[in-house]
Design an enzyme around this catalytic site. Structure first.
Site, PDB file in Angstrom:
ATOM      1  CE  LYS A  14      -2.162  -0.964   3.723  1.00 20.01           C
ATOM      2  NZ  LYS A  14      -1.746  -2.617   4.321  1.00 20.01           N
ATOM      3  NE  ARG A  88      -4.531  -1.795   9.983  1.00 11.51           N
ATOM      4  CZ  ARG A  88      -3.523  -1.142   9.268  1.00 11.51           C
ATOM      5  NH1 ARG A  88      -3.661   0.032   8.804  1.00 11.51           N
ATOM      6  NH2 ARG A  88      -2.521  -1.734   9.298  1.00 11.51           N
ATOM      7  NE  ARG A 127       7.246  -2.771   6.323  1.00  8.43           N
ATOM      8  CZ  ARG A 127       5.908  -2.643   6.380  1.00  8.43           C
ATOM      9  NH1 ARG A 127       5.525  -1.872   5.198  1.00  8.43           N
ATOM     10  NH2 ARG A 127       5.289  -3.115   7.516  1.00  8.43           N
ATOM     11  NE  ARG A 133       6.039  -0.483  10.178  1.00 11.62           N
ATOM     12  CZ  ARG A 133       4.817  -0.548   9.552  1.00 11.62           C
ATOM     13  NH1 ARG A 133       4.751   0.041   8.411  1.00 11.62           N
ATOM     14  NH2 ARG A 133       3.585  -1.028   9.978  1.00 11.62           N
ATOM     15  NE  ARG A 144       1.981  -5.195  11.435  1.00 13.54           N
ATOM     16  CZ  ARG A 144       3.015  -4.903  10.598  1.00 13.54           C
ATOM     17  NH1 ARG A 144       4.133  -5.262  10.816  1.00 13.54           N
ATOM     18  NH2 ARG A 144       2.928  -4.070   9.572  1.00 13.54           N
TER      19      ARG A 144
END
Ligand code: AMP
Length: 189
Positions: A14, A88, A127, A133, A144
């Site tokens: 996204k 969400r 990532r 992160r 998640r």
């Protein structure tokens, strides 16, 4: 005014696709996750409230998120909107409908980037090495995904029922190749 929701599970692309789209179109763009991370960095009250929740991989409360979105849309009411990471939950989707109706903006359209969970996991772990992160570790990623299945997947059904949903393959091809399909859809919306 267009109201575009870029939808997909964590790691679907996204953020990457939003960056490409924004080079080509003049959208007012909001990523709720990015705003929350900026608040954490600032050490604000909101950041302090959100930090633990985000690090556990859970969802921040609908009230907080809807409040953020409401002010953002009101401030950008003359522009096309690109929403990343919102809604969400079905509650958030319903609240968005209300906001758009009040502002006479017309319906929201969803474009989902579809990616297999194994590939998502690989992408997020990669990532983690690049962006660092805190929520991109295997345990938090699994939570998640759980939250996505339990609360967010229903948002796609919500928009399918309204005929406001399109999905594209977000797995195969380079980000640029995927963006070609996405841009094609945006031009028709
Ligand atoms: P993201 O950058 O979109 O992956 O979001 C990172 C984290 O921020 C999520 O795992 C949630 O904890 C929180 N978050 C972002 N957007 C929302 C939302 N619309 N509703 C609830 N929590 C959110």
């Amino acid at each position: 005014m267009r109201n575009v929701i870029l939808f997909g599970a964590p790691g679907a692309g996204k953020g990457t696709q939003s960056a490409i789209i924004r080079e080509k179109f003049d959208f007012a763009y909001i990523s709720t996750g990015e705003i929350l991370r900026a608040e954490i960095k600032k050490g604000s009250e909101l950041g302090k409230q959100a930090e633990q929740i985000i690090n556990r991989g859970e969802l921040v409360s609908d009230e907080i998120i809807v409040g953020m979105i409401k002010s953002f849309i009101s401030e950008n009411n003359s522009k096309d909107l690109l929403l990343d990471g919102f809604p969400r939950t079905v509650k958030q989707a319903e609240a968005l409908d209300e906001i758009l109706k009040t502002l006479n903006r017309g319906e929201a359209k969803v474009v989902e980037l579809e990616v297999n969970k194994d590939v998502l996991m690989q992408r997020l772990l990669k990532r983690a090495e690049i962006e660092g992160r805190k929520d991109d570790n295997e345990t938090t990623i699994r939570e998640r995904f759980n939250q996505y299945d339990a609360k967010t997947a229903a948002v796609a059904d919500y928009y399918k029922k309204k005929n406001s949903y399109i999905s594209i393959d977000g797995e195969h091809g380079t980000p640029e190749e995927i963006s070609v399909k996405l841009i094609d859809i945006l031009k028709k919306l």
